[in-house]
Enzyme design. Structure first.
Site, mmCIF file in Angstrom:
data_model
loop_
_atom_site.group_PDB
_atom_site.id
_atom_site.type_symbol
_atom_site.label_atom_id
_atom_site.label_comp_id
_atom_site.label_asym_id
_atom_site.label_seq_id
_atom_site.Cartn_x
_atom_site.Cartn_y
_atom_site.Cartn_z
ATOM 1 N N ASP A 181 38.460 -42.368 12.043
ATOM 2 C CA ASP A 181 38.152 -40.936 11.939
ATOM 3 C C ASP A 181 39.420 -40.099 12.053
ATOM 4 O O ASP A 181 39.592 -39.110 11.347
ATOM 5 C CB ASP A 181 37.149 -40.520 13.012
ATOM 6 C CG ASP A 181 36.936 -39.016 12.951
ATOM 7 O OD1 ASP A 181 36.433 -38.543 11.915
ATOM 8 O OD2 ASP A 181 37.320 -38.305 13.895
ATOM 9 N N SER A 203 31.976 -37.901 11.424
ATOM 10 C CA SER A 203 33.213 -37.752 12.191
ATOM 11 C C SER A 203 32.890 -37.426 13.649
ATOM 12 O O SER A 203 33.391 -38.074 14.586
ATOM 13 C CB SER A 203 34.049 -36.625 11.564
ATOM 14 O OG SER A 203 35.069 -36.226 12.427
ATOM 15 N N LYS A 207 32.798 -40.497 17.206
ATOM 16 C CA LYS A 207 33.563 -40.400 18.458
ATOM 17 C C LYS A 207 32.631 -40.318 19.670
ATOM 18 O O LYS A 207 32.900 -40.908 20.714
ATOM 19 C CB LYS A 207 34.486 -39.173 18.402
ATOM 20 C CG LYS A 207 35.683 -39.418 17.487
ATOM 21 C CD LYS A 207 36.503 -38.177 17.261
ATOM 22 C CE LYS A 207 35.745 -37.163 16.447
ATOM 23 N NZ LYS A 207 36.512 -36.200 15.715
HETATM 24 N N1 URA Z 1 35.368 -31.980 14.594
HETATM 25 C C1 URA Z 1 35.339 -33.298 14.357
HETATM 26 O O1 URA Z 1 35.388 -34.105 15.276
HETATM 27 N N2 URA Z 1 35.217 -33.717 13.087
HETATM 28 C C2 URA Z 1 35.138 -32.878 12.048
HETATM 29 O O2 URA Z 1 35.022 -33.326 10.943
HETATM 30 C C3 URA Z 1 35.192 -31.501 12.311
HETATM 31 C C4 URA Z 1 35.297 -31.076 13.605
#
Ligand code: URA
Length: 450
Positions: A181, A203, A207
């Site tokens: 990512d 994305s 996480k």
């Molecule tokens: N924050 C993220 O973690 N990913 C994105 O794509 C946009 C904002």
């Protein structure tokens, strides 16, 4: 690496090339799980070229992905790094529930600062892995770094110790969490593909799932200062992320919240910390308090405490005690004075009337130009820089009254900040009822299956 072909019992499995993956999506067909796993792995290891991944990202931006593809893309990004397991945390003999919050980013969005210790003050563990700001929205770590001594870099063992001892930790996400990512986000940033809903959802959720939280509340912003200003787009993003959370076994709720105007009266780094401390002391701007409490209720509900009253812990000092412990655990001095800018200028109202609009994006740009944010990853930011808002939506002003104070260490930035604010505010002599030009802080709520 140009492709893959494997012979199993005389049958050749699917042969995958970067060009065939791009062509599949360019033609509007869904990618297979094998194509997704292959291309993410290849790009992370540097074997799929950035120009090929750029083309694929643009094809995804234009053609979209279905639910299976998004889940598969998210899984591949999680599998590119380490997955933390926080499910066995205990305080003494008592199992600890973990719940995290993620905001899609907004101007003046300092909610993590009061929210994390507030929720932790109920005995819940809040692992808040955060990022640094890029562009017009500020980063939580940049804000906290304006507290003398405070450190963002906490390794996994120290994070777990702090979660058990203090309950609250806000720190930088390790480089080994969803590294795919990290690389992809940098590429999306320079290829005009950030605003793709499948790419945004995967994305953010890759996480959050990799970090190991048991439950998650998402604050999805809507309005001029948000990634996705349109309500229908923001709702689709929220639904997509809630589904991804449910698929991963994480209880997930999303709130759609207003980002048409900045949150609170402070935009920047130290100025946002000061406003957050006001909230923890039982004061602060009503919109910041309202959103903090709304998100805290959702987090406490997911943590199994539906009857907890977070407003009581702002009033009785328990949230403030938790904040002080959280800051001190990371080397910060909660009593140290915050840095103040050496240069200030005031922007005044041009007419008499009521402030009916304040463009969040413009105020965020002004703070950024004053030095509160960065244009490129790794740049330094000024702790002292930012904007203080004197008249928010719904407040009356007279021509010449202060609208904004600009704070910076670099006075040559004032011109750019003033230019960003030229059309930021509408002052209406006959504004009509407040409900015609404001929105509630919380617009809607999205829960799996609800
Ligand atoms: N924050 C993220 O973690 N990913 C994105 O794509 C946009 C904002």
């Amino acid at each position: 690496m140009s492709g893959k072909g494997r012979v199993v019992e005389g049958v050749t499995e699917e042969v995958i090339h970067a060009v065939s993956v791009i062509a599949t999506k360019r033609g509007g067909a869904p990618l297979t799980d094998a194509q997704i796993a292959w291309v993410i792995d290849g790009y992370t290891r540097g074997e799929v070229a950035p120009e090929q991944m750029s083309a694929l990202l643009m094809a995804i931006y234009l053609r979209g992905m279905d639910r299976r593809e998004i889940a598969s893309w998210t899984r591949a990004m999680i599998d590119s790094g380490r997955r933390v397991d926080l499910s066995g945390l205990r305080r003494g003999s008592v199992p600890l529930r973990t719940v995290d919050k993620h905001s899609t980013g907004g101007v003046g969005d300092k909610i993590t600062l009061p929210l994390t210790p507030l929720v932790a003050s109920f005995g819940v563990a809040v692992p808040q892995l955060s990022g640094r700001g890029l562009g017009h929205t500020g980063g939580t770590l940049d804000k906290l770094e304006s507290i003398p001594g405070w450190r963002a870099d906490v390794d996994l063992d120290a994070m777990i110790t702090q979660l058990v001892d203090v309950g609250a930790v806000v720190c930088a996400a390790g480089a080994d969490l969803a590294p795919a990512d990290r690389k992809l986000y940098a590429l999306r940033d320079v290829t005009g593909t950030v605003e793709s809903i499948p790419l945004l959802a995967s994305s953010i959720m890759s996480k959050k799932i990799a970090e190991g939280t048991g439950a998650l509340v998402l604050d999805v912003k809507v309005g001029a200062g948000a990634f996705l200003p349109d309500l229908a787009d923001a709702r689709l993003l929220a639904e997509t992320m809630v589904e991804l959370g449910a698929d991963a076994g994480i209880a997930t709720t999303a709130l759609l919240t207003d980002m048409s105007a900045p949150l609170g009266r402070a935009v920047g780094n130290a100025v946002e910390v000061a406003e957050s401390v006001d909230v923890l002391a039982g004061g602060g701007p009503p919109d910041v308090v309202e959103l903090t409490l709304a998100l805290a209720r959702e987090m406490l509900d997911l943590a199994g405490l539906p009857d907890a009253d977070p407003a009581a812990h702002l009033a009785n000092g328990r949230a403030m005690d938790s904040w002080r412990a959280m800051i001190a655990a990371q080397g910060g001095d909660p009593d140290a004075p915050l840095p103040r800018a050496t240069h200030e200028e005031i922007v005044t109202a041009a007419a008499d009337g009521v402030v009916t609009t304040m463009n969040a994006r413009a105020v965020g740009d002004a703070a950024w130009r004053l030095g509160a944010g960065r244009a490129r990853p790794g740049e330094a930011v000024q702790s002292e820089a930012g904007v203080t808002i004197h008249a928010v939506r719904g407040e009356a002003v007279r021509a010449g009254d202060p609208l904004f104070t600009l704070h910076t260490q670099t006075p040559e930035c004032f011109g750019g900040a003033r230019a960003a604010l030229v059309d930021a505010v509408t002052i209406d002599a006959q504004p009509g009822p407040a409900a015609s030009f404001t929105r509630p802080a919380v617009i809607d709520r999205v829960r799996f299956g609800a």
